[in-house]
Design a protein around this motif. Sequence first.
Motif, PDB file in Angstrom:
ATOM      1  N   UNK A   1      25.583  85.937  30.298  1.00  0.00           N
ATOM      2  CA  UNK A   1      25.509  85.020  31.436  1.00  0.00           C
ATOM      3  C   UNK A   1      24.324  84.076  31.286  1.00  0.00           C
ATOM      4  N   UNK A   2      23.202  84.587  30.803  1.00  0.00           N
ATOM      5  CA  UNK A   2      22.024  83.735  30.595  1.00  0.00           C
ATOM      6  C   UNK A   2      22.293  82.680  29.528  1.00  0.00           C
ATOM      7  N   UNK A   3      22.974  83.051  28.459  1.00  0.00           N
ATOM      8  CA  UNK A   3      23.301  82.075  27.420  1.00  0.00           C
ATOM      9  C   UNK A   3      24.278  81.019  27.930  1.00  0.00           C
ATOM     10  N   UNK A   4      25.203  81.421  28.778  1.00  0.00           N
ATOM     11  CA  UNK A   4      26.112  80.444  29.383  1.00  0.00           C
ATOM     12  C   UNK A   4      25.333  79.480  30.258  1.00  0.00           C
ATOM     13  N   UNK A   5      24.388  79.993  31.027  1.00  0.00           N
ATOM     14  CA  UNK A   5      23.572  79.120  31.879  1.00  0.00           C
ATOM     15  C   UNK A   5      22.733  78.155  31.058  1.00  0.00           C
TER      16      UNK A   5
ATOM     17  N   UNK B   1      27.852  75.521  33.679  1.00  0.00           N
ATOM     18  CA  UNK B   1      28.994  75.047  34.465  1.00  0.00           C
ATOM     19  C   UNK B   1      28.570  74.183  35.655  1.00  0.00           C
ATOM     20  N   UNK B   2      27.328  74.288  36.073  1.00  0.00           N
ATOM     21  CA  UNK B   2      26.873  73.495  37.209  1.00  0.00           C
ATOM     22  C   UNK B   2      26.716  72.025  36.854  1.00  0.00           C
TER      23      UNK B   2
ATOM     24  N   UNK C   1      17.087  77.681  33.342  1.00  0.00           N
ATOM     25  CA  UNK C   1      16.245  78.400  32.383  1.00  0.00           C
ATOM     26  C   UNK C   1      15.404  79.455  33.091  1.00  0.00           C
ATOM     27  N   UNK C   2      14.881  79.124  34.259  1.00  0.00           N
ATOM     28  CA  UNK C   2      14.091  80.093  35.026  1.00  0.00           C
ATOM     29  C   UNK C   2      14.971  81.255  35.467  1.00  0.00           C
ATOM     30  N   UNK C   3      16.176  80.947  35.942  1.00  0.00           N
ATOM     31  CA  UNK C   3      17.099  81.997  36.382  1.00  0.00           C
ATOM     32  C   UNK C   3      17.493  82.897  35.217  1.00  0.00           C
ATOM     33  N   UNK C   4      17.723  82.307  34.042  1.00  0.00           N
ATOM     34  CA  UNK C   4      18.088  83.114  32.880  1.00  0.00           C
ATOM     35  C   UNK C   4      16.936  84.034  32.484  1.00  0.00           C
ATOM     36  N   UNK C   5      15.722  83.525  32.502  1.00  0.00           N
ATOM     37  CA  UNK C   5      14.565  84.345  32.148  1.00  0.00           C
ATOM     38  C   UNK C   5      14.325  85.478  33.127  1.00  0.00           C
ATOM     39  N   UNK C   6      14.401  85.175  34.411  1.00  0.00           N
ATOM     40  CA  UNK C   6      14.196  86.213  35.427  1.00  0.00           C
ATOM     41  C   UNK C   6      15.320  87.237  35.370  1.00  0.00           C
TER      42      UNK C   6
END
Length: 114
Positions: free
Chosen positions: A98-102, A107-108, A38-43
Amino acid sequence: MKKLLLAFFALASVVFAADGETLLSYSVEGETLLSYSAIAAGIGLGIAALGGAIGMGNTAAATISGMARNPGIGGKLMTTMFIALAMIEAQVIYTLVIALILLYANPFLAILGL
């Protein structure tokens, strides 16, 4: 830019400083992985939106400057500007995907077996 990079490395150092057992115990539950995603998607979306806005501003400024210098080619410049704006916006939309996929189909989590 230097301050943003410094803040990013400061936040990343917290992750690297944690001991492995703590990260492993949280990762098994998936809570840490989901929160980091979530942090990675926001940034990522913030940086993409900032870059897109700067690119669109530069494109519009160059088009207005070109039309002021030579008003006869205003139509061609506007067409080229709209194509450029669509390509700039496409990059931001790719980041959104990509953010929505995360966030929703991470996938992780499959790698961890969760």
